[in-house]
Design a protein around this motif. Structure first.
Motif, mmCIF file in Angstrom:
data_model
loop_
_atom_site.group_PDB
_atom_site.id
_atom_site.type_symbol
_atom_site.label_atom_id
_atom_site.label_comp_id
_atom_site.label_asym_id
_atom_site.label_seq_id
_atom_site.Cartn_x
_atom_site.Cartn_y
_atom_site.Cartn_z
ATOM 1 N N ASN A 142 -7.832 5.191 -1.954
ATOM 2 C CA ASN A 142 -8.273 4.516 -0.742
ATOM 3 C C ASN A 142 -7.483 3.233 -0.551
ATOM 4 O O ASN A 142 -6.627 2.877 -1.363
ATOM 5 N N ARG A 143 -7.776 2.532 0.537
ATOM 6 C CA ARG A 143 -7.016 1.327 0.856
ATOM 7 C C ARG A 143 -7.175 0.248 -0.203
ATOM 8 O O ARG A 143 -6.222 -0.461 -0.531
ATOM 9 N N SER A 144 -8.389 0.116 -0.743
ATOM 10 C CA SER A 144 -8.626 -0.921 -1.755
ATOM 11 C C SER A 144 -7.808 -0.651 -3.007
ATOM 12 O O SER A 144 -7.168 -1.558 -3.558
ATOM 13 N N GLY A 147 -4.068 -1.071 -2.123
ATOM 14 C CA GLY A 147 -3.742 -2.482 -1.929
ATOM 15 C C GLY A 147 -3.659 -3.244 -3.233
ATOM 16 O O GLY A 147 -2.704 -4.003 -3.460
#
Length: 281
Positions: A142-144, A147
């Motif tokens: 996912n983005r988290s 990132g």
């Protein structure tokens, strides 16, 4: 890259995988990584009387590297909150050589031949394949997670370039490495005391044997890498160092009896092909 440098960097990669295998010693990953860095610093402290004091122009790079290591540990720990080792480690370690390659050309004046660049891209592609398709939970990226893993890669690239520049300025890689580890240990100890409280050090005590073993491997692995970056282009050393992902997978399969899915075997083959290209082209 000379054969002796090539072999030593691969040895450093194996040592790096070895100390990362100790991240499951019973503490959270931030404390474990901090314990290993503090232990490495204590070993380096013993060596300080036998090495020269770094030149004045090397000290800013030592300090900058210590700051980058704080960011590295912080974002690595955050990344592990969103994904497993099989995803986070390859994403972070596989992304940093690309950043190092671009920045070392722009900032340090290093040059890569077309063959070396091809080998680097193939190697990094194999590491990314392992992260994106090789984990059982690959669909959960996912983005988290992405990132935090990419921020970890940014800090890896940051301390890699800082240490390459500092060691080259110093003209003595061993002296630079020992003082770097000693200072880095002090910084991490202060960070733990501020963020977790002084009593946190009591939690580290029972794990000192694992920390010392990991610290010794970490010290040896990164000292070799720092020396190698004074002998060869930083991007090549950085890429070869990230074959630690391959060694970590082999450790898991041979010692921990973890299964090797076909996609991970393919990723291993791609990484190995990248290593061969780096050596032959």
């Amino acid at each position: 890259m000379e054969t002796s440098v090539f072999i030593l960097v691969l040895t450093a990669a194996a040592l790096h995988a070895g100390w990362n295998a100790l991240l499951k010693i019973g503490l959270d990953r931030f404390l474990t990584a901090s314990l290993i860095q503090i232990a490495a610093g204590m070993i380096a402290l013993v060596a300080l009387p036998f090495v020269a004091l770094p030149k004045p122009q090397a000290w800013p790079w030592i300090g900058l590297s210590a700051l980058f290591h704080i960011g590295y540990n912080t974002y690595l720990a955050r990344a592990y909150q969103h994904g497993d080792l099989g995803q986070v480690y390859p994403l972070a370690r596989g992304s940093s050589p690309l950043l190092v390659a671009v920045l070392s050309v722009l900032l340090l004046g290093d040059r890569l031949s077309p063959g070396e660049l091809t080998g680097l891209l193939v190697l990094v592609g194999g590491i990314w394949l392992m992260a994106v398709r090789g984990s059982r939970s690959a669909k959960s990226i996912n983005r988290s997670l992405l990132g935090c893993a990419l921020m970890t890669a940014v800090f890896i690239a940051g301390y890699t370039l800082a240490d390459a520049t500092g060691a080259r300025c110093n003209g003595d890689a061993l002296s630079y490495a020992m003082w770097l580890f000693a200072l880095n240990a002090l910084v991490m100890a202060v960070v733990i005391a501020i963020t977790r409280g002084p009593r946190t050090f009591l939690q580290l005590g029972p794990h000192w044997r694992g920390g010392l073993a990991g610290g010794a491997m970490s010290l040896a692995a990164y000292s070799i890498a720092i020396w190698a970056m004074t002998q060869a282009p930083v991007a090549l050393v950085s890429a070869l160092r990230e074959t630690s992902v391959l060694f970590a997978l082999l450790i898991g399969a041979l010692l921990l009896k973890k299964p090797l899915p076909p996609i991970r075997l393919l990723a291993c083959g791609v990484i190995a092909a990248g290593v061969v290209l780096l050596r032959l082209l």
